[in-house]
Every structure is written in structure tokens, then in C-alpha cells.
Design a protein around this motif. Structure first.
Motif, PDB file in Angstrom:
ATOM      1  N   THR A 471       0.820  -1.207   0.000  1.00 56.27           N
ATOM      2  CA  THR A 471       0.000   0.000   0.000  1.00 56.27           C
ATOM      3  C   THR A 471       0.851   1.253   0.000  1.00 56.27           C
ATOM      4  O   THR A 471       0.599   2.193  -0.764  1.00 56.27           O
ATOM      5  CB  THR A 471      -0.932   0.011   1.227  1.00 56.27           C
ATOM      6  OG1 THR A 471      -1.715  -1.182   1.228  1.00 56.27           O
ATOM      7  CG2 THR A 471      -1.851   1.214   1.188  1.00 56.27           C
ATOM      8  N   GLU A 472       1.875   1.287   0.848  1.00 54.49           N
ATOM      9  CA  GLU A 472       2.785   2.434   0.936  1.00 54.49           C
ATOM     10  C   GLU A 472       4.225   1.931   0.848  1.00 54.49           C
ATOM     11  O   GLU A 472       4.947   1.921   1.835  1.00 54.49           O
ATOM     12  CB  GLU A 472       2.563   3.190   2.246  1.00 54.49           C
ATOM     13  CG  GLU A 472       1.158   3.732   2.428  1.00 54.49           C
ATOM     14  CD  GLU A 472       0.933   4.316   3.809  1.00 54.49           C
ATOM     15  OE1 GLU A 472       1.912   4.815   4.401  1.00 54.49           O
ATOM     16  OE2 GLU A 472      -0.201   4.279   4.312  1.00 54.49           O
ATOM     17  N   ARG A 474       8.132   1.613   0.541  1.00 56.92           N
ATOM     18  CA  ARG A 474       9.238   2.543   0.810  1.00 56.92           C
ATOM     19  C   ARG A 474      10.595   1.900   0.539  1.00 56.92           C
ATOM     20  O   ARG A 474      11.598   2.604   0.455  1.00 56.92           O
ATOM     21  CB  ARG A 474       9.164   3.047   2.257  1.00 56.92           C
ATOM     22  CG  ARG A 474       7.844   3.739   2.573  1.00 56.92           C
ATOM     23  CD  ARG A 474       7.782   4.245   3.989  1.00 56.92           C
ATOM     24  NE  ARG A 474       8.711   5.331   4.213  1.00 56.92           N
ATOM     25  CZ  ARG A 474       8.875   5.928   5.392  1.00 56.92           C
ATOM     26  NH1 ARG A 474       8.186   5.509   6.430  1.00 56.92           N
ATOM     27  NH2 ARG A 474       9.732   6.909   5.525  1.00 56.92           N
ATOM     28  N   ARG A 650       0.542  13.936   0.283  1.00 59.15           N
ATOM     29  CA  ARG A 650      -0.125  12.711   0.693  1.00 59.15           C
ATOM     30  C   ARG A 650      -0.425  12.799   2.186  1.00 59.15           C
ATOM     31  O   ARG A 650       0.465  13.111   2.986  1.00 59.15           O
ATOM     32  CB  ARG A 650       0.743  11.468   0.469  1.00 59.15           C
ATOM     33  CG  ARG A 650       0.947  11.122  -1.010  1.00 59.15           C
ATOM     34  CD  ARG A 650       2.236  11.718  -1.530  1.00 59.15           C
ATOM     35  NE  ARG A 650       2.531  11.247  -2.871  1.00 59.15           N
ATOM     36  CZ  ARG A 650       2.116  11.839  -3.987  1.00 59.15           C
ATOM     37  NH1 ARG A 650       1.354  12.927  -3.902  1.00 59.15           N
ATOM     38  NH2 ARG A 650       2.440  11.363  -5.161  1.00 59.15           N
ATOM     39  N   LEU A 652      -1.487  10.407   5.188  1.00 58.20           N
ATOM     40  CA  LEU A 652      -1.509   8.986   5.474  1.00 58.20           C
ATOM     41  C   LEU A 652      -2.688   8.636   6.371  1.00 58.20           C
ATOM     42  O   LEU A 652      -2.891   9.253   7.422  1.00 58.20           O
ATOM     43  CB  LEU A 652      -0.199   8.557   6.145  1.00 58.20           C
ATOM     44  CG  LEU A 652       1.094   8.944   5.397  1.00 58.20           C
ATOM     45  CD1 LEU A 652       2.313   8.401   6.126  1.00 58.20           C
ATOM     46  CD2 LEU A 652       1.052   8.447   3.959  1.00 58.20           C
ATOM     47  N   GLY A 656      -4.873   3.955   3.427  1.00 59.00           N
ATOM     48  CA  GLY A 656      -3.878   4.331   2.430  1.00 59.00           C
ATOM     49  C   GLY A 656      -3.754   5.838   2.348  1.00 59.00           C
ATOM     50  O   GLY A 656      -4.575   6.590   2.891  1.00 59.00           O
ATOM     51  N   PRO A 657      -2.710   6.324   1.671  1.00 57.61           N
ATOM     52  CA  PRO A 657      -2.510   7.771   1.570  1.00 57.61           C
ATOM     53  C   PRO A 657      -3.556   8.436   0.686  1.00 57.61           C
ATOM     54  O   PRO A 657      -3.828   7.987  -0.423  1.00 57.61           O
ATOM     55  CB  PRO A 657      -1.104   7.889   0.959  1.00 57.61           C
ATOM     56  CG  PRO A 657      -0.879   6.592   0.251  1.00 57.61           C
ATOM     57  CD  PRO A 657      -1.631   5.558   1.020  1.00 57.61           C
ATOM     58  N   ARG A 659      -4.171  11.275  -1.710  1.00 58.67           N
ATOM     59  CA  ARG A 659      -3.133  11.888  -2.546  1.00 58.67           C
ATOM     60  C   ARG A 659      -3.692  13.003  -3.427  1.00 58.67           C
ATOM     61  O   ARG A 659      -4.728  12.859  -4.065  1.00 58.67           O
ATOM     62  CB  ARG A 659      -2.494  10.797  -3.421  1.00 58.67           C
ATOM     63  CG  ARG A 659      -1.412  11.288  -4.352  1.00 58.67           C
ATOM     64  CD  ARG A 659      -0.577  10.112  -4.838  1.00 58.67           C
ATOM     65  NE  ARG A 659      -1.385   9.076  -5.450  1.00 58.67           N
ATOM     66  CZ  ARG A 659      -1.604   8.983  -6.767  1.00 58.67           C
ATOM     67  NH1 ARG A 659      -1.092   9.880  -7.597  1.00 58.67           N
ATOM     68  NH2 ARG A 659      -2.325   7.999  -7.260  1.00 58.67           N
ATOM     69  N   GLU A 721      -0.807   5.300  -3.336  1.00 53.08           N
ATOM     70  CA  GLU A 721       0.314   5.895  -4.039  1.00 53.08           C
ATOM     71  C   GLU A 721       0.152   5.728  -5.551  1.00 53.08           C
ATOM     72  O   GLU A 721      -0.608   4.880  -6.020  1.00 53.08           O
ATOM     73  CB  GLU A 721       1.632   5.256  -3.590  1.00 53.08           C
ATOM     74  CG  GLU A 721       2.067   5.658  -2.189  1.00 53.08           C
ATOM     75  CD  GLU A 721       2.470   7.117  -2.079  1.00 53.08           C
ATOM     76  OE1 GLU A 721       2.414   7.835  -3.100  1.00 53.08           O
ATOM     77  OE2 GLU A 721       2.821   7.542  -0.960  1.00 53.08           O
TER      78      GLU A 721
END
Length: 723
Positions: A471-472, A474, A650, A652, A656-657, A659, A721
Motif C-alpha cells: 500500500t505504501e 518505501r 499525501r 496517510l 492508504g494515503p 493523494r 500511491e
């Protein structure tokens, strides 16, 4: 494109109450001290002032304190005195044992605020003079000793290095890393410690690394801890765990983590934990304990959402019912539905009854069945059937599709999905009461009348997903590839080959991983047999919140024009120019897709706070009329390859973010391909619906601005995202 994901109803009320209670608690406990207007740390040269501020309690009031989720920061004398000691302790942890706080000031700023100032003297850092490991010689004794290369790897590329400044965090990370490497070699009871001798006078440190590996263990039996009267047979859990944990193999914590992922992927447990049991020192074996808690086998999800774009708007309600043990054997049956109403280009244009507006109800109903352990442990049979009715910019449709295949998942991160697909659609190119898109543009065999399409094809999809969070994401990477082969012995109206690779990479840096670099490259080619027509259902489109953000949804595409509109006077009469020709007011187009696709994106995300992220990005995209690798194939970085830059925020959340992205396309390249050679491109595209002009239009795509007739700016609102 705005979107709202379905949430479980039972979570909604507790979540709302929690937010309200938090708000009440925040407002009722207002501090009595003055606000901290600013905090300055002077003298910090070898250690960042920002890192010091992160280690103390006192902080300045942020600029966003006026936001609903922001708050002011207040001064407390006791906390401030403790913070001065924390600053000196933090310097010691960073290797500066002579650092001192020389002075501090609390400066009043009116009646209700203060400014803080701290002056530090850093001194010289302590450097690592040598590293002395002890105890590794035990790895070379015994019949089950690791290889020489495995023993050497234990001390490779450690966080502490000779000549570096000694930092306590690096020292702690070194011990943890050595311990992890020993456990992955089978030393389940290994211990790593030691001490660091610091000579304050010479500013030198000697690192004494003490290693006690103990016995080298092998995996023993697997035991299951579960609920009373479980519905999932323990043998099924053991079978999944055995995909990673092999009895007799050397113990490894990496194998335990993979076993945990395998069991959780069964989809019927709310919690899974895989641990080692008490070691059997006499036989040098370690049992494995799989602790599971079953989730409800029946679930209902309800939700709703909206889709907002400059070219299309949609409202919808969503529902899903799942039985995770359908007729026993952990078979899964899912019924999924979506009901909504779509407007093109907007609900407002429908209310005004504008020319070329469309609106219609839409729906999608899907039944999906999955049979786990189909023939083999890591193979599942999956079949689904869908009926749907939709509205796109160039056509409306109804029909359905069937998909059946097997998913092979030999590793939690890797899957292979061969499938057979049958799609049956009736397309209508009616985009207004006065105008329709010709069937030939949609890829229909009949040039007039009904446009029925039948696609029968095989698809093979691969996915290697090593992202830390889907989902996010990184950190990590994703590699996907699909190939479709339609027609031939499979029948159907279209013979073609369609390829679509997808590559993504993520890397975060910083102490808190606050800065993330994300890169995406996606390409596709659709090659109809014998250079024939392709179906619009299989063609490529780009543009939108998850594609090339310099265009609105699906607007990066070859186009076909709608009827032009002309300027009129107050009495409704068409205005003429000096040559007696009507003066063009607007000439809209609809996307019809292409046979080639290329998308790339580079995005940098920075966490401003724990909940707010700033992003800047560069996107590029190409959708060509012809397939790649052909005689007339489009060229990367050619005139039909478009580029855009932008920025976004975004926020959070648990779903989910949320956006917001704003993109500006660069004027590099030419106009989009339009099927009518007489089409007149606008002389200016403007931004966000403003400034578009046909006053000095051109019929040449080469002479038009990049991406004409689309506007140069696009705004996107969505959840999740971009990639």
C-alpha cells in the motif's frame, strides 16, 4: 481520480468514537506554559541540529499548528533542564565525549511565547582505532562447521569500521547484525556482546566484540498451537510451513519468517506467529511452533466511492461477500458487486445538457472461486465470471468475461499465473445524440451496425514482489510481466500477441527513512496478426493518477474527433470570419487507444510529519498507434513521447494515503495523433480548463504544442500511491 475503499462496518463506529475522544482529550488538557516560538542550536557543526532536536522533548511550534490535526508546543522548565542533559548525552552517543552545553537562553516573546537558544561546544570526535573479535574460532570446529566463506561473511561490511567515528547506534547495530548472521547459519542460541574501551585523552576507541556461537542446530518437528475446535486441519498448516522449514536442514530465522508468510497467505488466519521452541541440545535440533488464530470464515464488506477527473466522473457503491471455507477444504467463494452512475465529462455538463455529454448507470458483478492445493501444495485453481456494463469516453459497453487458471506460488514473493480468458462485449460508439465513433475505430469487423467483440486468449503472468509494503512501499522492488496470445486455435475474432512488462524500485534513506526514491518503468506492445485491426478492449491507454500524470484519465492516447462547435452571437447565429467560414469555438476528441505503451516515473517523497508527505515527480509517457518493433513504430524520446513534472501531498490514513498531485506537461514533442486529417488543433491548451484557444489553430500535429488538444496541466485526487 478520487476513490474510497470499502471498510468493514464494525470498525467504522469505534474509529469515529476514538477520533472524537482523542479530540476531546486534546482540547481539555491545555498546557499552562508559554508557546515555544523558535528553538535554535548554535555550534552544532559535526552533528546536525535537526538530529539534536529529534532527541529532546522541547520543540518549537510548527507552522501547521493551526490545522485541525496540528497543535502548538509549550515550554516546560523541568523538561528543558532535562533536555540540556539529553543534548550532552546524545553527543556522547555520537562519539563526542567532550561535548558540553556552554549556555542556554529562554527569551520572552510577548506575554505568551518564548524563543530558546542553546550554544554547544562539540570538541573532537572519538575514532575507532581497532576492532578485536573473539570467539569466531569456535565456528571452525565440529563436523557441522560452516564453510570458510560462510564464516568470513559473519564479519563482512559491519556498521563499525576502523577509522570511523564511534557511535553507539552503529555499535548496537553491529552486534545485532552479527547475531542475525550466526542464527541464519544455525546457531540458534548464539550470543554476541562485548565492550568498547574509550581513551578520552587520545580520542581513540578499541571495540572488543565477544561472540559465543554455541551449538549449530537443525530443524526438528513442527508443532501447531491453534484455537479450540479449529476448522483448519493442523496438517494443512504443517504442510505450508514445510515449504520453508525442512526437517534436518540447518536452523535459520529467515526460514521461520518465510514459513510465517506462507501460513498467513492461506488467508484464513487473523494472526500467525512462527517461533522456535526450546532447543534439544543432546540431538542439536530445534522444534518449530506455529501459533495461529483463525479469522471469521464469512465476511461482508460494504463501501462506496467517487471518481473525479476532468474527462469522467463516477459515483459508486461496493459490496463483497466471502466464504473462506466453502464446502470445506478451505475453498474460497467470493461474490463482488459494484453499482454506480457515470458522467462524461462531468455531472455538471449533464445538468446543463451540454453538447457531447454522456451519462449512464454502470455495474459489475463477479463470482470468484479458488481451490487451494490443486494437485500440489503451492498450486491453487482460480476461476471467475463477471458481468458488467460500463461507460468510457469513446464508447459504452455491456458483456462479460470468464477467467480460469492456476496460480503457482513457490515463494511468498513470487507467483506464476497461466490462465484462459474469454471476453464477450457489445460496444456502442454513441458519444452523444448527434455523433458516434465509427465501429472501425473501435476495432469492429463490421464497419456499420452492431459492434460485437469476442476475444479468446491465453495469458501468462509473472510477479516478483519484494516491496516492504504494497500500500505504501518505501523499500524493495517489483517485477511483473504478462504475455497474451489471442485467436488461432483458441478461436475468437482477433489474433494478436500482447506483452506488458512492469518494473518498480523503492529506496528510503535517512535515520527515520523519511526520504524515499521511487522509480517506475512500464512498457507494452500489441501486435495484431498480419497487421490487422486490434480491439479497443485490448489497446493501451495512459494518463491519470496512476499513470502519466501530465494527462487526465486515459487522455494520453490516439484520438478521434467529435463534431466541432462554432462561436455564436446572442441570437444563436454562427459567427463567420472575413472569408465567410464559421469561427471555430471548440473541437473535442475522445481517446481510442493505441498498440504501444511506455510509461516512466521518478518520484521523491519526503515525510514532513508522521502523517503528511511531500512529493515531487517527473513522468513521461507514450501511446502509439503502431506496435513497437514494427516499421512505423513510435520512438522513445521522439515527438510522441511526452514529459511532465509536478508536485503533490499525501495524507496517510488507515486506508492508504489520500493523494493530491498537480502536474504540468512540458512543451516537448508534437500533438496527439487524431484520426481525422482535417482536425484543427487548438493554438493554446491552457491549464485546468482555462485558457484554451482555437484562434490560431493548425491542422498539423507537428506544428501543435506537445500533447494537443489536451490542456497542459492536470490535477489528480486519489487514495493510494501512484505506484
Amino acid at each position: 481520480m478520487a476513490d474510497v475503499r470499502p471498510l468493514r462496518l464494525r470498525f467504522a463506529v469505534p474509529l469515529a468514537l476514538a477520533v472524537l475522544l482523542t479530540a476531546c482529550a486534546t482540547s481539555s488538557n491545555q498546557p499552562t506554559g508559554p508557546k515555544v516560538k523558535s528553538l535554535k542550536i548554535e555550534g552544532a557543526k559535526q552533528v546536525k541540529a535537526g538530529d539534536i532536536k529529534d532527541r529532546i522533548l522541547t520543540s518549537s511550534t510548527p507552522w501547521y499548528a493551526f490545522w485541525p490535526f496540528g497543535k502548538a508546543h509549550y515550554f516546560d522548565t523541568n523538561a528543558w533542564q532535562a533536555d540540556l542533559r539529553r543534548i550532552e548525552r546524545f553527543y556522547q552517543a555520537e562519539g563526542f565525549y567532550q561535548a558540553q552545553v556552554e549556555s542556554n537562553e529562554v527569551i520572552p516573546e510577548g506575554d505568551d511565547a518564548v524563543s530558546l537558544k542553546v550554544v554547544v561546544a562539540e570538541g573532537a570526535p572519538t575514532l575507532i582505532d581497532r576492532i578485536e573479535p573473539h570467539g569466531l574460532e569456535a565456528l571452525s570446529r565440529g563436523p557441522d562447521q560452516p564453510s570458510l566463506r560462510e564464516r568470513e561473511r559473519v564479519l563482512e561490511e559491519l556498521p563499525v569500521k576502523v577509522g570511523d567515528v564511534f557511535r553507539e547506534e552503529a555499535w548496537s547495530a553491529t552486534k545485532d547484525l552479527v547475531l542475525q548472521r550466526l542464527k541464519d547459519l544455525g546457531y540458534a542460541e548464539a550470543e554476541v556482546g562485548g565492550e568498547v574501551r574509550v581513551d578520552v585523552a587520545t580520542q581513540k576507541a578499541v571495540v572488543d566484540l565477544q561472540i559465543a556461537p554455541g551449538l549449530r542446530y537443525r530443524f526438528g518437528n513442527i508443532f501447531i498451537a491453534t484455537d479450540a475446535n479449529p476448522q483448519v486441519p493442523p496438517r494443512r498448516i504443517i504442510e505450508q510451513a514445510q515449504g520453508a522449514v525442512h526437517k534436518g536442514a540447518f536452523f535459520s530465522e529467515a526460514a521461520l519468517a518465510e514459513a510465517q508468510a506462507r501460513v498467513f497467505r492461506m488467508g484464513v488466519f487473523g494472526a500467525v506467529k512462527v517461533n522456535r521452541g526450546a532447543p534439544d541440545r543432546q540431538n542439536a535440533t530445534v522444534p518449530v511452533v506455529v501459533d495461529v488464530r483463525e479469522a471469521p470464515f464469512h465476511s461482508i464488506k460494504l463501501g462506496g466511492g467517487i471518481g473525479v477527473d476532468a474527462a469522467r466522473q463516477e459515483g459508486r457503491v461496493l459490496g463483497e461477500w466471502t466464504n473462506r471455507n466453502f464446502r470445506g477444504g478451505l475453498r474460497r467463494l467470493t461474490l463482488r458487486g459494484r453499482l454506480g452512475y457515470a458522467f462524461i465529462p462531468s455531472a455538471l455538463s449533464t445538468l446543463r445538457n451540454d453538447i457531447n455529454n454522456q451519462h449512464a448507470p454502470i455495474f459489475s458483478l463477479t463470482t470468484e472461486f479458488e481451490q487451494p492445493r490443486f494437485l500440489f501444495r503451492d498450486v491453487a485453481l482460480q476461476a471467475s465470471i463477471t458481468a458488467e456494463k460500463g461507460l468510457q469516453q469513446a464508447y459504452s459497453f455491456y458483456g462479460g468475461y470468464l477467467k480460469t487458471g492456476v496460480i503457482w506460488t513457490p515463494h511468498p514473493s513470487f507467483s506464476v499465473f497461466p490462465s484462459y480468458n474469454l471476453q464477450l462485449y457489445r460496444l456502442t460508439g454513441q458519444v452523444s445524440l448527434q455523433e458516434s465513433v465509427p465501429p472501425i475505430i473501435l476495432g469492429c469487423e463490421n464497419t456499420v451496425g452492431k459492434c460485437d467483440q469476442a476475444l479468446s486468449f491465453l495469458e501468462l503472468a509473472f510477479a516478483w514482489d519484494r516491496r516492504n509494503d504494497r500500500t505504501e512501499p518505501r523499500d524493495g522492488y517489483y517485477v511483473g510481466f504478462s504475455i497474451q496470445k489471442g485467436g488461432g486455435p483458441l478461436r475468437g475474432q482477433y489474433q494478436y500477441v500482447r506483452l506488458l512488462p512492469d518494473l518498480r524500485y523503492y529506496r528510503s534513506i535517512g535515520e527515520k527513512k523519511e526520504l524515499t526514491l521511487a522509480v517506475k518503468v512500464r512498457a507494452g506492445t500489441l501486435d495484431p496478426a498480419g497487421g490487422g485491426q486490434s480491439s479497443i478492449v485490448t489497446r493501451f491507454f495512459s494518463g491519470g493518477a496512476t499513470a502519466m500524470r501530465g494527462f487526465n484519465g486515459q487522455r494520453l492516447s490516439p484520438m478521434t474527433p467529435l463534431p466541432p462547435t462554432y462561436k455564436k452571437d446572442d441570437h444563436g447565429n454562427v459567427l463567420l470570419d472575413a472569408n465567410g467560414n464559421p469561427i471555430l469555438d471548440s473541437w473535442d476528441t475522445v481517446p481510442v487507444g493505441g498498440n504501444s505503451l511506455f510509461e516512466s516515473s521518478v518520484e521523491v517523497r519526503y515525510m514532513l510529519t508522521d502523517a503528511l508527505v511531500l512529493a515531487v515527480f517527473y513522468d513521461s509517457g507514450l501511446v502509439g498507434t503502431q506496435a513497437f518493433f514494427g516499421k512505423n513504430s513510435p520512438k522513445l524520446f521522439g515527438p510522441e513521447h511526452y514529459h511532465a513534472v509536478g508536485a503533490g501531498l499525501r495524507y496517510l490514513t488507515v486506508v492508504g494515503p489520500i493523494r493530491l498531485d498537480l502536474a504540468r506537461r512540458l512543451n516537448i514533442g508534437q500533438g496527439l495523433p487524431v484520426s481525422d486529417p482535417g482536425y484543427i488543433y487548438p493554438s493554446s491548451g491552457g491549464c485546468l480548463g482555462f485558457g484554451r484557444s482555437f484562434d490560431k489553430g493548425t491542422r498539423s500535429a507537428e506544428a501543435a504544442y506537445a500533447g494537443a488538444p489536451e490542456g497542459l496541466c492536470a490535477i489528480h485526487i486519489s487514495i493510494g500511491e501512484a505506484f
